[in-house]
Design an enzyme around this catalytic site. Structure first.
Site, short mmCIF file in Angstrom:
data_model
loop_
_atom_site.label_atom_id
_atom_site.label_comp_id
_atom_site.label_asym_id
_atom_site.label_seq_id
_atom_site.Cartn_x
_atom_site.Cartn_y
_atom_site.Cartn_z
CE LYS A 39 51.50 92.95 18.04
NZ LYS A 39 52.51 92.54 19.00
NE ARG A 54 54.33 98.64 21.18
CZ ARG A 54 53.96 98.49 19.90
NH1 ARG A 54 52.98 97.67 19.59
NH2 ARG A 54 54.56 99.16 18.95
C1 7PJ Z 1 55.16 94.89 20.06
C2 7PJ Z 1 56.18 95.81 20.22
C3 7PJ Z 1 54.76 94.08 21.17
C4 7PJ Z 1 56.44 95.24 22.43
C5 7PJ Z 1 55.47 95.89 18.19
C6 7PJ Z 1 52.65 95.84 16.13
C7 7PJ Z 1 54.02 95.37 15.83
N1 7PJ Z 1 56.81 96.00 21.40
N2 7PJ Z 1 56.37 96.43 19.03
N3 7PJ Z 1 55.45 94.30 22.33
N4 7PJ Z 1 54.70 94.97 18.78
N5 7PJ Z 1 57.05 95.38 23.62
O1 7PJ Z 1 52.41 96.74 16.93
O2 7PJ Z 1 51.73 95.23 15.50
O3 7PJ Z 1 53.89 93.21 21.12
S1 7PJ Z 1 55.35 96.37 16.52
#
Ligand code: 7PJ
Length: 271
Positions: A204, A238
């Site tokens: 990020k 994640r």
């Molecule tokens: C997240 C997500 C996060 C959850 C994305 C990226 C943006 N789902 N989907 N948590 N981020 N639960 O991966 O940079 O932080 S998309």
């Protein structure tokens, strides 16, 4: 949790078929690297990104979900659309990961029809189109915590039992650099809500803002962030880079297990 994006690049001529095949191949790689869950997304939620139609999102994610059914790996579908949730649940999804925390009309009802699918409720201020314009909080940690508490209660009111829920502070979703790092530093305060915590920090911009590295070169900062999140109580991280994240967490787990054994030894020595 390994990240799989199925978002065809409109500037290449590969189209949907190629994106689907690439996503499936990438998913199989992440399973080999040791992913415990895969999160499949068909709509980008990055700041300023455009929305896609329900039909298009279904065409992107459902074939990938179906192709991975034989792997036995739990599949999470990253979506805010009730129709996509329903189809994903029917096709065997293990989790619905909603960056909008089931606030879209019909979303709570869509997931309440199942009695087992896991649900990730994420905090976001604003919408992906506008969220980074001017995010404001009096107290970021209290406000994120209050929001997640309200969404846990909304889920309960819709008949969803709490053991199906996971919560996420939503790093980068309507938050300044200062907000993001304050949240990371006080992530443990969210554990008192009694629901497992998921953290998404991988690659990020808050990480690039510290090191100056662009998105394709943020692996070390991503691993540091995942490890920090786990030390602050995250139960799921994640990530894009599964193998190296697992290696970093293996060291953390070794330290924890060793500490636990010493406590046991001390206890048995006393008897
Ligand atoms: C997240 C997500 C996060 C959850 C994305 C990226 C943006 N789902 N989907 N948590 N981020 N639960 O991966 O940079 O932080 S998309």
């Amino acid at each position: 949790m390994g990240i799989i994006n199925v978002t065809p690049d409109s500037f290449s001529d590969g189209g949907l078929y190629l994106s689907t095949q690439q996503a499936i191949a990438h998913a199989r790689n992440l399973i080999d690297e040791g992913a415990d869950i895969l999160d499949i997304g068909g709509e980008s939620t990055r700041p300023g990104s455009q929305q896609v139609s329900t039909e298009e999102e279904l065409k992107r994610v459902i074939p990938v979900l179906e192709a991975l059914a034989d792997t036995g790996i739990p599949i999470s579908i990253d979506t805010s659309k009730p129709e996509v949730m329903k189809h994903a649940i029917a096709a065997g999804a293990f989790m619905i990961n909603d960056v909008n925390a089931l606030r879209s009309p019909g979303a709570l009802e869509a997931v309440a029809q199942s009695d087992h699918v896991q649900l990730c409720l994420m905090h976001m201020q604003g919408t992906p189109q506008t969220m980074q314009a001017n995010p404001q909080y009096h107290n970021i940690v209290d406000e994120v915590k209050d929001f997640l508490h309200q969404r846990i209660q909304a889920a309960a009111a819709a008949g969803i039992s709490q053991d199906r829920l996971v919560i996420d502070p939503g790093f980068g979703f309507g938050k300044t650099l200062h907000h993001n790092f304050t949240l990371l530093n006080q992530l443990d305060q969210l554990t008192t809500l009694g629901v497992p915590l998921l953290a998404g920090l991988s690659r990020k911009s808050m990480l690039g803002a510290i090191t100056g590295n662009n998105v394709d070169h943020r692996i070390h900062e991503s691993i540091a962030a995942a490890l920090l999140a786990v030390t602050k109580g995250a139960k799921i991280v994640r990530v894009h880079d599964v193998k190296v994240s697992k290696e970093a967490l293996a060291i953390y787990n070794a330290m924890k297990n060793c500490a636990a054994q010493e406590i046991n030894l001390t206890a048995s020595n006393r008897n």
